[in-house]
Scaffold this active site. Structure first.
Site, PDB file in Angstrom:
ATOM      1  N   LYS A 151      -5.112  -1.669  -6.657  1.00 40.35           N
ATOM      2  CA  LYS A 151      -5.371  -2.402  -7.810  1.00 40.35           C
ATOM      3  C   LYS A 151      -5.641  -3.867  -7.412  1.00 40.35           C
ATOM      4  O   LYS A 151      -6.245  -4.646  -8.454  1.00 40.35           O
ATOM      5  CB  LYS A 151      -3.985  -2.345  -8.442  1.00 40.35           C
TER       6      LYS A 151
ATOM      7  N   GLY B 163       2.838  -3.698  -3.659  1.00 45.00           N
ATOM      8  CA  GLY B 163       1.762  -4.358  -2.760  1.00 45.00           C
ATOM      9  C   GLY B 163       0.424  -4.339  -3.078  1.00 45.00           C
ATOM     10  O   GLY B 163      -0.030  -3.227  -3.264  1.00 45.00           O
TER      11      GLY B 163
END
Length: 429
Positions: free
Chosen positions: A15, A39
């Site tokens: 992402k 993360g």
């Protein structure tokens, strides 16, 4: 325009990179859920940024990056992360923290650790960052919020009461010995000093981020809502109890980001060309052989936050169909196509065999999911290097057909393809 970006699998879908790419056109980026248990890795101009709570849009000058009201913030961890970003030559002046965001306190980390240890082999596999216990206090309506933290008298009073309360809880649940071993982390004077110092440094970033996002939208600017974790880790819609403590689906952006659902123009799901997950829980397409090891090493599948090796398996289209439906996805950003290079054949899960019945809808309970075995379709692989591809026509036929097969099976258009870790190694599909 308002765009919502959500993970379409168990998180770790890349992402950070996709958000970074789309943030280039965004005026405001909002992180709405979760905490530093997430993360995001972004590679830009040869520099690698490992972001946990700071929105990925921070790499662009002039972009306002909001930590929304539904997030939980560990101020000590956030300051460390901000310093790391600045050390890479990037300013954090555009960062904003919503006054409503709840604060992760030292007792949350202690309770998270002790709770996991007490479960033994039945532990959930949390990051032990205190996220779940912080959300528990939020639900119990006793949490400390960023606004409280930045008002010394309010914070001091709340902290004293909470430390007394949490001592009773920890001793009662886990024993006096467990508390005594961690008492230094829960010392009132030390916690007050550390968090007051953090508050003094962070107060300048305080804001009502819901106003920022709404006004930007009304002015015709681009607003990007970024997700942490993934659809199958959603507290309600995920593989409960092996889930996170918030709502990383697109609907969660509305509640936790303070934006009305009718204002969202597009919902983009981010997925890998295979499947991974970190921690415990069912995983129908998991591979325990050389192919699984190959994918892990080729894709550098190790957790950004924990460093743990990720469990790897073939792409599961039952999961992706579920993500399309649950999130109302209008497009898919497909990451890490290059990781599959070198495999002679690629398997894709198109359904589950549940005791002789073929199902294509994702089960609502993990006990049903545990009964499922994947039904595969085998596609040809490719050996050509695709990391320099800039359009679909640059891909070998087998790679292009793999993308087309996914689109047909999930009923959603692939709009972006990733062929490497750098922000330049992606192209519109």
């Amino acid at each position: 325009m308002i765009t919502a970006l959500a993970g379409a699998q168990w998180g770790d879908e890349g992402k950070g990179k996709i958000i970074d790419i789309m943030a280039a056109k965004a005026d405001v980026v909002v992180r709405a859920t979760g905490g530093n248990n997430a993360g995001h890795t972004v590679v830009s101009d040869g520099k690698t940024y490992k972001l946990h709570l700071v929105p990925s849009g921070i790499l662009y000058d002039g972009t306002v990056c909001c930590i929304g009201p539904g997030c939980v913030v560990d101020p000590l961890s956030l300051l460390k992360e901000m310093a790391e970003v600045e050390a890479n030559g990037t300013s954090v002046d555009g960062l904003r923290i919503d006054w409503r965001a709840h604060i992760v306190m030292p007792y949350h980390l202690v309770i998270d650790e002790l709770s996991e240890l007490a479960k033994g082999a039945g532990d959930i596999g949390t990051t032990r960052k205190g996220i779940g216990p912080c959300y528990m206090d939020k639900a119990e309506r006793v949490g400390i919020r960023f606004y409280d933290l930045t008002h010394p008298e309010v914070f001091a009073e709340k902290l004293r009461a909470m430390l007394e309360n949490k001592k009773k809880y920890i001793v009662g649940m886990f024993g006096k010995e467990a508390y005594d071993a961690r008492a230094d982390k829960l010392d009132y004077d030390k916690v007050l000093a550390a968090y007051s110092d953090a508050a003094a440094k962070l107060v300048r970033y305080g804001a009502d981020t819901t106003v920022i996002a709404y006004n930007a939208h009304k002015e015709g600017k681009n607003v990007l809502f970024e997700g942490a974790q993934g659809t199958l880790l959603d507290l309600d819609m995920g593989t409960y109890p092996y889930v996170t403590s918030s709502h990383p689906v697109t609907g969660g952006f509305c509640v936790s980001g303070g934006i009305g659902p009718t204002l969202i123009d597009e919902c983009i799901g981010i997925a890998k060309c295979y499947t991974t997950r970190v921690g415990k829980g069912p995983f129908p397409t998991e591979l325990f052989d050389e192919t699984g090891d190959y994918i892990r090493e080729a894709g550098a599948e190790y957790g950004v936050t924990t460093g743990r090796p990720r469990r790897c398996g073939w792409l599961d289209l039952v999961i992706l169909r579920y993500a399309v439906r649950i999130n109302g996805l209008t497009g898919i950003a497909l990451n890490k196509l290059d990781t599959l290079t070198g495999l002679k054949e690629i398997k894709v899960c198109t359904g589950y065999d549940m005791g002789g019945e073929i199902v294509t809808d994702f089960p609502a309970d993990i006990r049903e999911l545990e009964k499922c075995t994947p039904v595969y379709e085998t596609l040809p692989g490719w050996t050509e290097d695709i990391t320099k591809a800039t359009k679909l026509d640059d891909l070998p036929a087998a790679a292009a057909n793999y993308i087309k097969f996914i689109e047909k099976e999930i009923g959603c258009k692939v709009i972006l393809v990733g062929v490497g870790p750098d922000r330049t190694q992606s192209f519109p599909a």
